[in-house]
Design an enzyme around this catalytic site. Sequence first.
Site, PDB file in Angstrom:
ATOM      1  N   GLY A 178       0.833  -1.209   0.000  1.00 56.55           N
ATOM      2  CA  GLY A 178       0.000   0.000   0.000  1.00 56.55           C
ATOM      3  C   GLY A 178       0.858   1.246   0.000  1.00 56.55           C
ATOM      4  CG  ASN A 179      -0.126   4.617  -1.592  1.00 54.95           C
ATOM      5  OD1 ASN A 179      -0.879   5.417  -1.062  1.00 54.95           O
ATOM      6  ND2 ASN A 179      -0.444   3.960  -2.717  1.00 54.95           N
ATOM      7  CE1 TYR A 180       3.464   5.140   5.756  1.00 52.74           C
ATOM      8  CE2 TYR A 180       5.105   5.835   4.140  1.00 52.74           C
ATOM      9  CZ  TYR A 180       4.765   5.124   5.273  1.00 52.74           C
ATOM     10  OH  TYR A 180       5.715   4.389   5.927  1.00 52.74           O
ATOM     11  CB  ALA A 193      -1.740   7.314  -4.046  1.00 55.36           C
TER      12      ALA A 193
END
Length: 402
Positions: free
Chosen positions: A208-210, A276
């Site tokens: 995943g990402n922030y 994102a």
Amino acid sequence: MSLKGKHIILGICGGIAAYKCASLARLLIKAGAEVQVIMTPAAKEFITPLTMSTLTGKPVISEFFTANTGQWNSHVDLGLWADAMLIAPATASTIGKMANGVADNMLVTTYLSAKSQVFIAPSMDLDMMRHPSTVRNIELLKSYGNIIIEPAEGELASHLIGKGRMEEPENILKVLDYYFTPKDLQGQHFLVTAGPTFEKIDPVRFIGNYSSGKMGYALANEAAARGAEVTIVSGPVDIKGVNPGVKIVKIESARQMLEQCEKIFPAVDCAIMCAAVADYAPVVQHETKIKREKDEIPVIHLMKNPDIAATLGKAKRAGQLLVGFALETDNEDVNAVDKLHRKNLDMIVLNSLKDAGAGFGTDTNKVTIFTSTGRQSQFALKSKTEVAADIVDAIVSLAHES
Ligand code: C5P
């Protein structure tokens, strides 16, 4: 902010939630509104007129005339001055008086004279809230066209748990802001992608990402406040409460996001790709948890995810606008304009990670907007809500250009 320059009467009744009116008044003033406080006699037992007059810069009105000078406080003039009247907290007693025209104090008298929209944020104990007389009085107020800002559930002053807590000042402000936002996108349909995507490795792990989703949700709320019907296709985020007119479709992976976007895109006027999206996903998604072996390090084979913006760019028909984002660390302008053309976008919003306060997780952003018609506009560091308004303004002007 649509509250700028607006005249707001803040009517405060005698309930424990009156202490929240200090923050409420500050938020209204910060948003650019002029605030005139009217208090019922009982309200002064809960918060002092001095606190409220200091915060608003205006003497608080409570009586029909000022005792030492004899000056008459005209409820008619106040009613005409107001662009909106907000009664918060609204107690069972004042709600009853307003519903039945019992004009025995300045607040209710002004309410009866007000020509503007009236917002009412009730606050009381749960049994008072559900008493048939309160229920009936609130229904009467709704039938007069007043907007009720429903109380939240939670622990009350009595320590009982239930419905009756006055809505938080931030959310009351959102209701007023929504009301005053010009509805220039009425009849339009928007699609917004937001948040990260989670690419499953096994039942407990993912790539995943922030991304917090804040920018995408701010855009969706702004478009909806301006009258659009909006669908957010959202990755996993922790955001609560959206404007009326916003529908949320929750997904996890990039493939699920694409599937939903392909379904929704044909019917929209504008799509904003703010998510994102993870670039890669594991080829194999394990059904059971991958065990930690003693000496072996597992290898996860990745495959490329679909480019949702580029896929919609290919499917785009005349009259549709497609907006993308570019989060760059170097050669920003060139990379952003290249993406604009490569993905067949009409507009790209660049945020550079070099700028402090811009990008993931923050409440602020600093953007430059490039259009396919060759326009470039740079904006200062602002809150994501303000940035959303700038982006929607740019979309509206581009729609008029083409
Ligand atoms: O190529 P890059 O990821 O930098 O492009 C960013 C833009 O493309 C954003 O608008 C993002 O939402 C969109 N995007 C997408 N699908 C992907 C990757 C990016 O829609 N797989």
